[in-house]
Design an enzyme around this catalytic site. Structure first.
Site, short mmCIF file in Angstrom:
data_model
loop_
_atom_site.label_atom_id
_atom_site.label_comp_id
_atom_site.label_asym_id
_atom_site.label_seq_id
_atom_site.Cartn_x
_atom_site.Cartn_y
_atom_site.Cartn_z
N THR A 1 -13.61 39.95 24.55
CA THR A 1 -12.71 40.98 23.99
C THR A 1 -13.14 42.40 24.38
O THR A 1 -12.37 43.34 24.25
CB THR A 1 -12.72 40.91 22.46
OG1 THR A 1 -14.05 41.24 21.99
CG2 THR A 1 -12.36 39.52 21.96
N ASP B 1 -29.47 45.44 31.35
CA ASP B 1 -30.12 44.46 32.23
C ASP B 1 -31.01 45.15 33.27
O ASP B 1 -32.12 44.69 33.56
CB ASP B 1 -29.06 43.62 32.96
CG ASP B 1 -28.46 42.54 32.05
OD1 ASP B 1 -29.03 42.31 30.96
OD2 ASP B 1 -27.45 41.94 32.44
N ASP C 1 -24.94 46.80 34.86
CA ASP C 1 -25.28 46.60 33.45
C ASP C 1 -26.57 47.36 33.14
O ASP C 1 -27.65 46.97 33.58
CB ASP C 1 -25.45 45.10 33.15
CG ASP C 1 -25.60 44.84 31.66
OD1 ASP C 1 -26.48 45.46 31.03
OD2 ASP C 1 -24.83 44.04 31.11
N ARG D 1 -21.38 44.31 23.40
CA ARG D 1 -19.95 44.06 23.64
C ARG D 1 -19.70 42.58 23.72
O ARG D 1 -20.38 41.86 24.45
CB ARG D 1 -19.50 44.68 24.97
CG ARG D 1 -19.45 46.15 24.97
CD ARG D 1 -18.63 46.68 26.12
NE ARG D 1 -18.94 46.12 27.42
CZ ARG D 1 -18.29 46.44 28.52
NH1 ARG D 1 -17.28 47.28 28.48
NH2 ARG D 1 -18.63 45.92 29.69
C1 PRP Z 1 -23.43 48.47 27.09
C2 PRP Z 1 -23.76 49.94 26.96
C3 PRP Z 1 -22.88 50.39 25.85
C4 PRP Z 1 -21.66 49.52 26.03
C5 PRP Z 1 -20.58 50.36 26.64
O1 PRP Z 1 -24.08 47.74 26.13
O2 PRP Z 1 -25.12 50.20 26.75
O3 PRP Z 1 -23.45 50.21 24.56
O4 PRP Z 1 -22.02 48.47 26.92
O5 PRP Z 1 -19.39 49.67 26.73
P1 PRP Z 1 -18.11 50.07 25.88
O6 PRP Z 1 -17.91 51.55 26.05
O7 PRP Z 1 -17.01 49.27 26.54
O8 PRP Z 1 -18.31 49.68 24.46
P2 PRP Z 1 -24.03 46.13 26.12
O9 PRP Z 1 -22.84 45.66 25.36
O10 PRP Z 1 -24.13 45.66 27.54
O11 PRP Z 1 -25.30 45.73 25.28
P3 PRP Z 1 -26.84 45.76 25.72
O12 PRP Z 1 -27.20 47.20 26.04
O13 PRP Z 1 -27.53 45.27 24.50
O14 PRP Z 1 -27.00 44.87 26.90
N1 URA Z 2 -21.94 48.48 29.99
C1 URA Z 2 -22.76 48.60 31.05
O1 URA Z 2 -23.98 48.43 30.93
N2 URA Z 2 -22.20 48.91 32.24
C2 URA Z 2 -20.89 49.11 32.41
O2 URA Z 2 -20.46 49.42 33.54
C3 URA Z 2 -20.06 48.99 31.29
C4 URA Z 2 -20.60 48.68 30.08
#
Ligand code: PRP
Ligand code: URA
Length: 208
Positions: free
Chosen positions: A107, A202, A199, A103
């Site tokens: 945005t 993380d 997160d 994400r």
């Molecule tokens: C997190 C999660 C989803 C997304 C959800 O990924 O694993 O893919 O956010 O959010 P959304 O419904 O608003 O799109 P992130 O963007 O943190 O990426 P990462 O797992 O690589 O850290």
């Molecule tokens: N992605 C995450 O990992 N946690 C949240 O709460 C939302 C998006």
């Protein structure tokens, strides 16, 4: 909510509480994610088709069953990787694809960076995995990717969902059933689910 099944089970409730707990280590978070995804897999696959076969016991021949559906599991990178082993534990015959999305922090819209799928998606049951369904942007984009590559039977399994994300995916992809272990209250102003679990990527990989 439309198209959403909340998997209601005491073991799932217990594991969601462990995952929400900000004090648990990355190791405990990872092992709990694997265990809960295995339990969730039972509901997500409850209507898989089976085919009769013969099996020879040490005493005689009897009827056995094999899965008739070809199954493809697709984790959304990164955090979806935390769900994959639990699903593969109970679906060892599944093939695996990957979608890479993150994400944009400003945005909150998904940015794609990777996609690789096994052949024959059109004939497979595709199970998309991502622990977090927040705005729904990532899940919607991942499902669009899968459909462009021919997938016709898709279901989506998340751990924690926010109402706004469920509505977005249902509006964009009304044909895709969704499963979650918990439906939470709302998003905060940075797009994080409340109460949520923080997160997921993380906490899984220790990158916080
Ligand atoms: C997190 C999660 C989803 C997304 C959800 O990924 O694993 O893919 O956010 O959010 P959304 O419904 O608003 O799109 P992130 O963007 O943190 O990426 P990462 O797992 O690589 O850290
Ligand atoms: N992605 C995450 O990992 N946690 C949240 O709460 C939302 C998006």
């Amino acid at each position: 909510m439309t198209n959403l099944t909340i998997i209601d089970h005491p073991l799932i409730k217990r594991d969601v509480a462990i995952l929400r707990d900000a004090t648990v280590s990355n190791h405990v978070f990872r092992t709990t994610l694997r265990r809960i995804s295995s339990i969730m897999a039972f509901t997500v696959t409850h209507d898989l088709r089976v085919r009769k076969t013969k099996v020879r016991t040490p005493l005689e021949v009897t009827t056995g069953y094999v899965l008739a559906d070809d199954i493809v599991i697709v984790p959304v990178l990164r955090a979806g990787l935390g769900l994959i082993d639990g699903f593969l534990d109970v679906l060892p015959e599944a093939r695996v694809g990957h979608v890479g999305l993150y994400r944009n922090e400003r945005t909150l819209e998904p940015v794609d960076y990777y996609a690789k799928f096994p052949q024959g998606l059109a004939k497979s049951l595709v199970i998309l995995l991502d622990p977090m369904l927040a705005t729904g942007g990532s899940a919607s984009a991942a499902i669009t990717f899968l459909k462009r590559r021919g997938a016709k039977r898709i279901r989506f399994a998340a751990l924690v969902a926010a109402p706004i994300g469920v509505k977005r995916v249902a509006a964009n992809h009304p044909d895709v059933p969704m499963y979650a272990a918990a439906l939470d209250r709302k998003l905060n102003d940075r797009g994080y689910i409340l109460p949520g679990l923080g997160d997921a990527g993380d906490r899984l990989f220790g990158t916080e």
